[in-house]
Design an enzyme around this catalytic site. Structure first.
Site, short mmCIF file in Angstrom:
data_model
loop_
_atom_site.label_atom_id
_atom_site.label_comp_id
_atom_site.label_asym_id
_atom_site.label_seq_id
_atom_site.Cartn_x
_atom_site.Cartn_y
_atom_site.Cartn_z
N PHE A 1 0.53 -0.94 -0.34
CA PHE A 1 -0.39 0.00 -0.11
C PHE A 1 0.61 1.47 -0.18
O PHE A 1 1.71 1.40 0.67
CB PHE A 1 -1.21 0.01 1.28
CG PHE A 1 -1.75 1.31 1.18
CD1 PHE A 1 -2.66 1.47 0.10
CD2 PHE A 1 -1.45 2.22 2.31
CE1 PHE A 1 -3.28 2.67 0.54
CE2 PHE A 1 -2.71 3.12 2.74
CZ PHE A 1 -3.35 4.23 1.86
N GLY A 2 0.43 2.42 -1.05
CA GLY A 2 1.25 3.39 -1.06
C GLY A 2 0.05 4.25 -0.59
O GLY A 2 -0.38 4.20 -1.17
N TYR A 3 1.07 5.56 0.26
CA TYR A 3 0.10 6.66 0.59
C TYR A 3 0.60 8.17 0.55
O TYR A 3 0.14 9.02 0.99
CB TYR A 3 -0.52 6.79 1.97
CG TYR A 3 0.46 6.43 2.73
CD1 TYR A 3 1.57 7.79 3.33
CD2 TYR A 3 1.47 4.61 3.19
CE1 TYR A 3 2.20 7.16 4.55
CE2 TYR A 3 2.44 4.86 4.04
CZ TYR A 3 2.82 5.66 5.15
OH TYR A 3 4.39 6.19 5.34
N GLY A 4 2.41 8.24 0.04
CA GLY A 4 2.98 8.66 -0.50
C GLY A 4 2.55 8.64 -1.55
O GLY A 4 2.29 8.58 -2.64
N SER A 5 4.09 9.37 -2.67
CA SER A 5 4.92 9.30 -3.57
C SER A 5 4.76 7.51 -4.15
O SER A 5 4.90 7.68 -5.41
CB SER A 5 6.26 9.88 -3.26
OG SER A 5 7.23 9.03 -2.71
N GLU B 1 13.04 2.65 2.20
CA GLU B 1 12.78 3.13 2.98
C GLU B 1 13.77 2.92 4.62
O GLU B 1 12.74 3.42 5.12
CB GLU B 1 11.15 2.65 3.18
CG GLU B 1 10.04 2.67 2.13
CD GLU B 1 9.97 3.74 1.56
OE1 GLU B 1 9.87 4.39 2.33
OE2 GLU B 1 10.24 3.66 -0.06
#
Length: 263
Positions: free
Chosen positions: A16-20, A107
């Protein structure tokens, strides 16, 4: 769910990606679907020393805050949507270990692995979902928790916007990360806009206009952020805005722009 508690049954691997990650996907994905997670608040409360800032002048990037913890803090942005919108990517089965290693490197600056249920948007083609999928998909997500050294906590929105405007790192201008996230969220769904992101974006635009009207030089012009070089699988590559990573996504997916803190 914590990093130590992966799903008991995980036939497919999803991130899941919530930023870039929304507009800069991880390598080797073959499915990309919009949707949301619950129980969190998205905030620009993570310092970035390696992508949108430097060790001597860290930028700011997003992280997820558990809603119950966020509610105990004094945040000038005192409301947040129940859903944190983003994108889930399915990684090709034979590339999962490679992508995990790649993202762990990418990350590394304060983010840790967690698992969270992801709810696909209602208009997602069922053919893109796991077979016989009922309910949310368990996804891996990188989160900068409040106990990590890069967590800044609540900040005055105007001071934060000024900070973002003048920050720059090996991956580029901090303001471009912010504006890229704003645009990507607006394009996901009619309900995916984030007021925290939107307000900061408007404030940074106002700061830029003020600098221009006053004839001031852009402060980032004086920032000489060196390009980091990261070794992956025996090869070296610069950070992503200057040198796109050598991984390739699955050919069955339409070409996307290009990931969370990495942008």
């Amino acid at each position: 769910m914590s990093a130590q508690e992966p799903p008991s049954k995980q036939d497919e691997f999803w991130i899941f990606g919530y930023g870039s990650l929304i507009w800069k996907p991880p390598p080797h994905f073959d499915r990309r679907i919009p949707g949301w997670v619950e129980g969190y608040v998205r905030r620009f409360w993570q310092a970035s020393e390696d992508h949108r800032g430097t060790p001597s002048a860290p930028g700011r990037v997003v992280t997820l805050i558990e809603r119950s913890y966020w509610a105990s803090l004094a945040d000038r942005h005192d409301s947040a949507p129940a859903k944190v919108w983003g994108v889930a990517y399915r990684i090709k089965a034979d590339r999962v270990a490679e992508v995990k290693e790649y993202l762990d490197i990418r990350e590394i600056n304060g983010y840790t692995i967690h698992w969270t249920p992801f709810h696909p948007a209602s208009d997602v083609d069922p053919a893109l979902l796991p077979p016989a999928q009922k309910g949310p998909i368990q996804t891996l997500v990188y989160i900068g928790t409040p106990d990590n050294a890069q967590f800044t906590g609540p900040q005055d929105p105007q001071e934060l916007s000024e900070h973002i405007y003048r920050s720059k790192g090996p991956s580029g201008l901090n303001r471009d990360y912010l504006w890229g996230l704003e645009k990507a969220l607006d394009e996901l769904s009619p309900e995916s806009s984030d007021e925290h992101v939107k307000d900061l974006s408007n404030r940074v635009r106002a700061v830029a206009a003020r600098y221009k009207s006053e004839g001031k030089a852009d402060p980032t012009d004086e920032t000489d952020a060196a390009t980091d070089v990261i070794e992956v699988n025996g090869t070296t590559e610069g950070t992503h805005d200057k040198h796109h990573h050598q991984f390739r996504r699955a050919g069955s997916v339409d070409e996307q722009e290009e990931t969370e803190k990495t942008s």
